[in-house]
Design a protein around this motif. Structure first.
Motif, PDB file in Angstrom:
ATOM      1  N   THR A 116      38.914  42.526  49.407  1.00 56.85           N
ATOM      2  CA  THR A 116      38.039  41.506  48.845  1.00 56.85           C
ATOM      3  C   THR A 116      37.796  40.384  49.842  1.00 56.85           C
ATOM      4  OG1 THR A 116      39.837  40.201  47.885  1.00 56.85           O
ATOM      5  CG2 THR A 116      38.972  42.013  46.551  1.00 56.85           C
ATOM      6  N   SER A 117      36.749  39.595  49.546  1.00 58.52           N
ATOM      7  CA  SER A 117      36.426  38.447  50.403  1.00 58.52           C
ATOM      8  C   SER A 117      37.175  37.195  49.992  1.00 58.52           C
ATOM      9  CB  SER A 117      34.918  38.180  50.361  1.00 58.52           C
ATOM     10  OG  SER A 117      34.492  37.881  49.036  1.00 58.52           O
ATOM     11  N   SER A 118      37.926  37.246  48.892  1.00 59.57           N
ATOM     12  CA  SER A 118      38.712  36.102  48.418  1.00 59.57           C
ATOM     13  C   SER A 118      40.018  36.625  47.843  1.00 59.57           C
ATOM     14  CB  SER A 118      37.925  35.323  47.358  1.00 59.57           C
ATOM     15  OG  SER A 118      37.704  36.128  46.211  1.00 59.57           O
ATOM     16  N   PRO A 119      40.977  35.749  47.554  1.00 55.62           N
ATOM     17  CA  PRO A 119      42.241  36.226  46.979  1.00 55.62           C
ATOM     18  C   PRO A 119      42.020  36.993  45.675  1.00 55.62           C
ATOM     19  CG  PRO A 119      42.463  33.975  47.738  1.00 55.62           C
ATOM     20  CD  PRO A 119      41.004  34.301  47.839  1.00 55.62           C
ATOM     21  N   TYR A 120      42.913  37.942  45.400  1.00 53.59           N
ATOM     22  CA  TYR A 120      42.784  38.766  44.202  1.00 53.59           C
ATOM     23  C   TYR A 120      44.168  39.043  43.625  1.00 53.59           C
ATOM     24  CZ  TYR A 120      44.352  42.715  47.098  1.00 53.59           C
ATOM     25  OH  TYR A 120      45.089  43.547  47.909  1.00 53.59           O
ATOM     26  N   ARG A 121      44.159  39.540  42.380  1.00 51.75           N
ATOM     27  CA  ARG A 121      45.368  40.080  41.768  1.00 51.75           C
ATOM     28  C   ARG A 121      45.129  41.546  41.436  1.00 51.75           C
ATOM     29  NH1 ARG A 121      47.916  37.682  36.801  1.00 51.75           N
ATOM     30  NH2 ARG A 121      45.784  37.707  35.969  1.00 51.75           N
ATOM     31  N   LEU A 122      46.105  42.391  41.726  1.00 52.93           N
ATOM     32  CA  LEU A 122      46.037  43.798  41.366  1.00 52.93           C
ATOM     33  C   LEU A 122      46.631  43.945  39.968  1.00 52.93           C
ATOM     34  CD1 LEU A 122      45.335  46.698  42.208  1.00 52.93           C
ATOM     35  CD2 LEU A 122      47.623  46.884  43.186  1.00 52.93           C
ATOM     36  N   VAL A 151      41.263  45.269  39.742  1.00 51.76           N
ATOM     37  CA  VAL A 151      41.408  44.087  40.582  1.00 51.76           C
ATOM     38  C   VAL A 151      40.763  42.899  39.874  1.00 51.76           C
ATOM     39  CG1 VAL A 151      40.738  43.032  42.772  1.00 51.76           C
ATOM     40  CG2 VAL A 151      41.451  45.419  42.719  1.00 51.76           C
ATOM     41  N   GLU A 152      41.462  41.760  39.875  1.00 50.45           N
ATOM     42  CA  GLU A 152      40.905  40.530  39.320  1.00 50.45           C
ATOM     43  C   GLU A 152      40.537  39.583  40.446  1.00 50.45           C
ATOM     44  OE1 GLU A 152      42.480  37.618  35.914  1.00 50.45           O
ATOM     45  OE2 GLU A 152      43.285  37.135  37.907  1.00 50.45           O
ATOM     46  N   VAL A 153      39.279  39.138  40.446  1.00 48.17           N
ATOM     47  CA  VAL A 153      38.815  38.116  41.386  1.00 48.17           C
ATOM     48  C   VAL A 153      38.149  37.004  40.585  1.00 48.17           C
ATOM     49  CG1 VAL A 153      38.503  39.688  43.337  1.00 48.17           C
ATOM     50  CG2 VAL A 153      36.617  39.346  41.725  1.00 48.17           C
ATOM     51  N   LYS A 154      38.016  35.841  41.195  1.00 47.64           N
ATOM     52  CA  LYS A 154      37.317  34.722  40.568  1.00 47.64           C
ATOM     53  C   LYS A 154      36.119  34.340  41.423  1.00 47.64           C
ATOM     54  CE  LYS A 154      41.003  32.712  37.776  1.00 47.64           C
ATOM     55  NZ  LYS A 154      41.727  31.463  37.400  1.00 47.64           N
ATOM     56  N   THR A 155      34.982  34.130  40.761  1.00 48.02           N
ATOM     57  CA  THR A 155      33.789  33.739  41.504  1.00 48.02           C
ATOM     58  C   THR A 155      33.970  32.314  42.022  1.00 48.02           C
ATOM     59  OG1 THR A 155      32.802  33.093  39.393  1.00 48.02           O
ATOM     60  CG2 THR A 155      32.231  35.253  40.251  1.00 48.02           C
ATOM     61  N   PRO A 156      33.510  32.043  43.251  1.00 50.25           N
ATOM     62  CA  PRO A 156      33.683  30.712  43.838  1.00 50.25           C
ATOM     63  C   PRO A 156      32.978  29.639  43.004  1.00 50.25           C
ATOM     64  CG  PRO A 156      33.081  32.320  45.512  1.00 50.25           C
ATOM     65  CD  PRO A 156      32.905  33.001  44.201  1.00 50.25           C
ATOM     66  N   SER A 157      33.540  28.442  43.000  1.00 51.13           N
ATOM     67  CA  SER A 157      32.966  27.327  42.245  1.00 51.13           C
ATOM     68  C   SER A 157      31.724  26.748  42.910  1.00 51.13           C
ATOM     69  CB  SER A 157      34.015  26.222  42.069  1.00 51.13           C
ATOM     70  OG  SER A 157      34.495  25.779  43.331  1.00 51.13           O
ATOM     71  N   VAL A 164      33.941  42.745  46.585  1.00 51.83           N
ATOM     72  CA  VAL A 164      35.027  43.722  46.533  1.00 51.83           C
ATOM     73  C   VAL A 164      34.533  44.948  47.291  1.00 51.83           C
ATOM     74  CG1 VAL A 164      36.509  45.133  45.081  1.00 51.83           C
ATOM     75  CG2 VAL A 164      35.811  42.855  44.302  1.00 51.83           C
ATOM     76  N   GLN A 165      35.081  45.172  48.469  1.00 51.11           N
ATOM     77  CA  GLN A 165      34.629  46.279  49.318  1.00 51.11           C
ATOM     78  C   GLN A 165      35.258  47.591  48.857  1.00 51.11           C
ATOM     79  OE1 GLN A 165      31.922  44.342  51.476  1.00 51.11           O
ATOM     80  NE2 GLN A 165      32.472  46.447  52.028  1.00 51.11           N
ATOM     81  N   LEU A 166      34.436  48.597  48.637  1.00 46.29           N
ATOM     82  CA  LEU A 166      34.900  49.946  48.362  1.00 46.29           C
ATOM     83  C   LEU A 166      34.677  50.740  49.634  1.00 46.29           C
ATOM     84  CD1 LEU A 166      33.482  50.587  44.775  1.00 46.29           C
ATOM     85  CD2 LEU A 166      35.336  49.088  45.514  1.00 46.29           C
ATOM     86  N   SER A 167      35.600  50.662  50.566  1.00 44.38           N
ATOM     87  CA  SER A 167      35.462  51.103  51.941  1.00 44.38           C
ATOM     88  C   SER A 167      34.419  50.213  52.626  1.00 44.38           C
ATOM     89  CB  SER A 167      35.077  52.589  52.030  1.00 44.38           C
ATOM     90  OG  SER A 167      33.720  52.792  51.669  1.00 44.38           O
ATOM     91  N   LYS A 168      34.017  50.567  53.829  1.00 41.01           N
ATOM     92  CA  LYS A 168      33.044  49.751  54.549  1.00 41.01           C
ATOM     93  C   LYS A 168      31.611  50.031  54.107  1.00 41.01           C
ATOM     94  CE  LYS A 168      35.887  49.356  58.733  1.00 41.01           C
ATOM     95  NZ  LYS A 168      35.992  49.629  60.195  1.00 41.01           N
ATOM     96  N   ALA A 182      29.344  37.038  52.833  1.00 43.43           N
ATOM     97  CA  ALA A 182      29.486  37.807  54.064  1.00 43.43           C
ATOM     98  C   ALA A 182      30.453  38.967  53.848  1.00 43.43           C
ATOM     99  CB  ALA A 182      29.990  36.902  55.192  1.00 43.43           C
ATOM    100  N   VAL A 183      30.234  40.061  54.585  1.00 45.09           N
ATOM    101  CA  VAL A 183      31.116  41.215  54.489  1.00 45.09           C
ATOM    102  C   VAL A 183      32.475  40.850  55.073  1.00 45.09           C
ATOM    103  CG1 VAL A 183      31.474  43.611  55.161  1.00 45.09           C
ATOM    104  CG2 VAL A 183      29.171  42.792  54.642  1.00 45.09           C
ATOM    105  N   PRO A 184      33.541  40.914  54.304  1.00 45.21           N
ATOM    106  CA  PRO A 184      34.855  40.535  54.827  1.00 45.21           C
ATOM    107  C   PRO A 184      35.389  41.608  55.769  1.00 45.21           C
ATOM    108  CG  PRO A 184      35.085  41.382  52.601  1.00 45.21           C
ATOM    109  CD  PRO A 184      33.604  41.342  52.890  1.00 45.21           C
TER     110      PRO A 184
END
Length: 278
Positions: A116-122, A151-157, A164-168, A182-184
Motif C-alpha cells: 500500500t501507499s500508506s500504513p495498513y492493518r492486515l 487489508v484495512e487502509v484509511k483515506t488521507p484527510s 493498494v497494489q496488487l503486484s506492479k 503516486a505508485v508506491p
C-alpha cells in the motif's frame, strides 16, 4: 469455507462431476464469516484459468467496523492481469478519513505480492481474522495461489487517494472521485505472518499431538493413468498409490510438509483449517 463434505465439490472424491447440460445446487449454512472464493475442481487447470470462478464473502451478523467494503479478485487472462475481470485499476470512492476494508483474492496458480501507499492493518488471512492486528508500513504481503488477505487502509484527510497494489500491474485506488496517488515502490521486506498480531487461544495443545505425519512433495518418473512422465509424488509414491492419512474425530494432527521439488507449492485442507506452527 468449511462446508459439509457433500457440498465440497471435488469430482470423484465427494461428488460426481456435473455433466454438460446438468446442474447441482450447493446448500449449506454460511455461518463462517470471511473472504473466500469458489472454482471448478473438474479439469480445474484450464477451467479456472479461463475464469470458472467467483468471489464468496460472508459478513458477520453485527457487520464490519469499516465504512467501505470492497472485494478485489486478481486473475490473469492470457497474460493480462485483471481485477474483478477488468484489465484496469479498480477505483473505489471514499470520503477523506474513512476506513476501507479491501478483500484481495489471488485466483492464479502462482504467488503475488500486495502493498500500500500508506500504513495498513492486515485484518484477516485466508478467511480467518488476525488476532489484534497492528499497523504496518513498508512491508508487502505475499499471497500464494488461492490465498486471500483483508487489508484495512484509511483515506488521507487531505483529499488524496490511497493505493493498494496488487503486484506492479494493477491497483485498487481509494479516495474522492478524480483524486489520484503516486505508485508506491515495492517494499524490500515482507510481513512475517508468524509474528504478526498476538497469539490467541487455540482450544487444543499442538505440542501433544495425537498423530504425526510427514508429507514430502517431490517428482519422480513413472506412469499415471498409463502415461509415462515426471509426476508429482507424495512420500515417493504416485497418485492414486498414496497411503491415506487416517485420523479420528477429535485428534490433533501435526503434519510436517517438506517441499523438495524446487517450485512453490501451496497446500490446503478441504473442510478444515490449519494452524501454521513453524
Amino acid at each position: 469455507l468449511d462446508v459439509p463434505n457433500a457440498m465440497d465439490g471435488v469430482a470423484g472424491v465427494t461428488q460426481d462431476a456435473v455433466p454438460v447440460g446438468g446442474q447441482f445446487t450447493y446448500r449449506f449454512v454460511a455461518d463462517q464469516a470471511g473472504t473466500f472464493w469458489y472454482h471448478s475442481h473438474q479439469v480445474s487447470n484450464p477451467q479456472v484459468a479461463g475464469g470458472l470462478l467467483g468471489s464468496l464473502v460472508v459478513t458477520p451478523k453485527p457487520g464490519i467496523a469499516q465504512q467501505v467494503d470492497v472485494t478485489a479478485v486478481a486473475h490473469t487472462y492470457g497474460g493480462v492481469r485483471t481485477i474483478n475481470g477488468k484489465a484496469e485499476d479498480l477505483r473505489v470512492p471514499a470520503e477523506p478519513g474513512q476506513a476501507v476494508r479491501v478483500r484481495v483474492a489471488n485466483t492464479d496458480n502462482g504467488p503475488m505480492k500486495i502493498w500500500t501507499s500508506s500504513p495498513y492493518r492486515l485484518l484477516a488471512v485466508d478467511g480467518t481474522d488476525v488476532h489484534q492486528p497492528t499497523q504496518v508500513s513498508d512491508r508487502s504481503v505475499t499471497l500464494t495461489a488461492g490465498a486471500r488477505a483483508d487489508v484495512e487502509v484509511k483515506t488521507p484527510s487531505d483529499g488524496t487517494s490511497v493505493r493498494v497494489q496488487l503486484s506492479k500491474a494493477t491497483a485498487v485506488i481509494i479516495g474522492p472521485p478524480g483524486a489520484d496517488a503516486a505508485v508506491p515502490p515495492q517494499p524490500a521486506d515482507e510481513l512475517d505472518l508468524l509474528s504478526y498480531g498476538s497469539p490467541a487461544p487455540l482450544g487444543f495443545d499442538p505440542t501433544q499431538p495425537t498423530r504425526r505425519f510427514d508429507y514430502v512433495i517431490g517428482r519422480r518418473p513413472g506412469f499415471v493413468k498409463g502415461l509415462p512422465g515426471m509426476w508429482w509424488s507424495i512420500n515417493g509414491h504416485l497418485y492414486p498409490n498414496v497411503p491415506m492419512f487416517v485420523v479420528r474425530d477429535g485428534d490433533v494432527a501435526v503434519v510436517h510438509i517438506d517441499n523438495r521439488n524446487g517450485e512453490v507449492h501451496p497446500m490446503h485442507l478441504h473442510g478444515h483449517h490449519v494452524v501454521v506452527l513453524a
